[in-house]
Scaffold this motif. Structure first.
Motif, mmCIF file in Angstrom:
data_model
loop_
_atom_site.group_PDB
_atom_site.id
_atom_site.type_symbol
_atom_site.label_atom_id
_atom_site.label_comp_id
_atom_site.label_asym_id
_atom_site.label_seq_id
_atom_site.Cartn_x
_atom_site.Cartn_y
_atom_site.Cartn_z
ATOM 1 N N GLY A 89 11.520 -28.629 35.242
ATOM 2 C CA GLY A 89 11.943 -28.345 36.606
ATOM 3 C C GLY A 89 12.569 -29.544 37.289
ATOM 4 O O GLY A 89 12.881 -29.488 38.478
ATOM 5 N N GLN A 91 6.814 -18.325 33.770
ATOM 6 C CA GLN A 91 6.523 -19.244 34.863
ATOM 7 C C GLN A 91 6.063 -20.614 34.373
ATOM 8 O O GLN A 91 5.978 -21.547 35.173
ATOM 9 N N ARG A 149 9.232 -24.465 34.664
ATOM 10 C CA ARG A 149 9.198 -24.749 36.098
ATOM 11 C C ARG A 149 10.504 -24.438 36.806
ATOM 12 O O ARG A 149 10.527 -24.174 38.004
ATOM 13 N N ARG A 186 9.927 -20.875 37.749
ATOM 14 C CA ARG A 186 8.887 -20.663 38.759
ATOM 15 C C ARG A 186 9.392 -20.998 40.164
ATOM 16 O O ARG A 186 9.041 -20.308 41.135
#
Length: 257
Positions: free
Chosen positions: A45, A223, A226, A229
């Motif tokens: 992420g 999820q 990241r 998510r």
């Protein structure tokens, strides 16, 4: 997020050649090292500029290749080919499928997002087979009800075959939806809402609903990436590309064992 030799042997033939061949400039970087850089961003992420060097190629090169593949619809094409490989290996079970949606919070500036009780974000619709393997993924504004997004999710299927039964929670209890899916040869199974006057489901079909944890498990896998998510992408197509890439990795892991 390094790809194994076996995984790359499966994936490499599915990726398209470059659009333009030129003798000028630097040689084109290899697909494998760039894909691993993109997967690192997907898993962690982190922002593109945080790609660790020299472990991965430059951030601009990874991002440009991601954009190129996304604009050329490479990810859905690869998902379709992985779907065919799963069919050939008899790893898909379409006797029943499960559908559910999940919420991804969208950061400021995102396109195609909607307000909900959880805040502003994007809805990810996921359909999986009887064992939990992704069959279709669709992203949309978080505002519409999931029952209104079933058709678009089916349209986004990686393959051409529909499941015999589609199982969802109470959000999918809808007579119009039941009728629409029946024309496609799909039986919709969903618990009746409390306020429904005339019950349409008895106990026997609803036994399938107890296995709905399979789609919830796959959503949990998604999820774990990241970048799925929490949505950092301004463009809706870029966010969908990351979600499709996460599904690719799940299917590839299944095929490679």
């Amino acid at each position: 997020m390094r790809l194994t030799d076996e995984q790359w042997a499966i994936l490499a033939p599915l990726l398209p050649p470059p659009q333009k061949q030129t003798r000028r400039g630097r040689p084109r970087r290899g697909d494998k090292e760039l894909l691993e850089g993109i997967l690192w961003v997907l898993r962690t992420g982190a922002q593109w500029e945080r790609l660790p060097r020299p472990d991965y190629p430059p951030k601009s090169t990874c991002f440009e290749r991601f954009q190129e593949w996304n604009e050329r619809a490479v990810f859905p094409n690869v998902l379709g080919q992985l779907y065919e490989l799963l069919e050939e290996q008899e790893l898909l079970d379409l006797r029943e499928a499960f559908i559910d949606g999940t919420f991804s919070a969208a950061k400021k500036g995102a396109q195609t997002f909607g307000p909900t009780k959880k805040g502003k974000g994007t809805k990810i619709m996921l359909m999986v087979d009887a064992s939990g393997l992704p069959l279709a993924v669709h992203t949309d504004s978080a505002s519409p009800g999931e029952v209104t997004l079933v058709h678009d999710t089916l349209e986004a299927s990686f393959g051409l075959d529909f499941p015999e039964r589609l199982i969802g929670d109470k959000a999918y209890d809808s007579d119009p939806l039941d009728a629409e899916l029946a024309t496609l040869g799909i039986e919709m199974i969903a618990p009746n809402r409390k306020n429904r006057k005339h019950k349409t489901q008895d106990g026997r079909p609803l036994r399938h609903d107890k296995r709905r944890w399979k789609v919830e498990r796959t959503i949990a896998w998604l999820q774990s990436f990241r970048r799925v998510r929490t949505r950092d992408e301004r463009k809706a197509q870029n966010f969908l590309g990351f979600v499709q890439l996460a599904c690719m990795f799940i299917l590839l892991r299944q095929i490679s064992g």
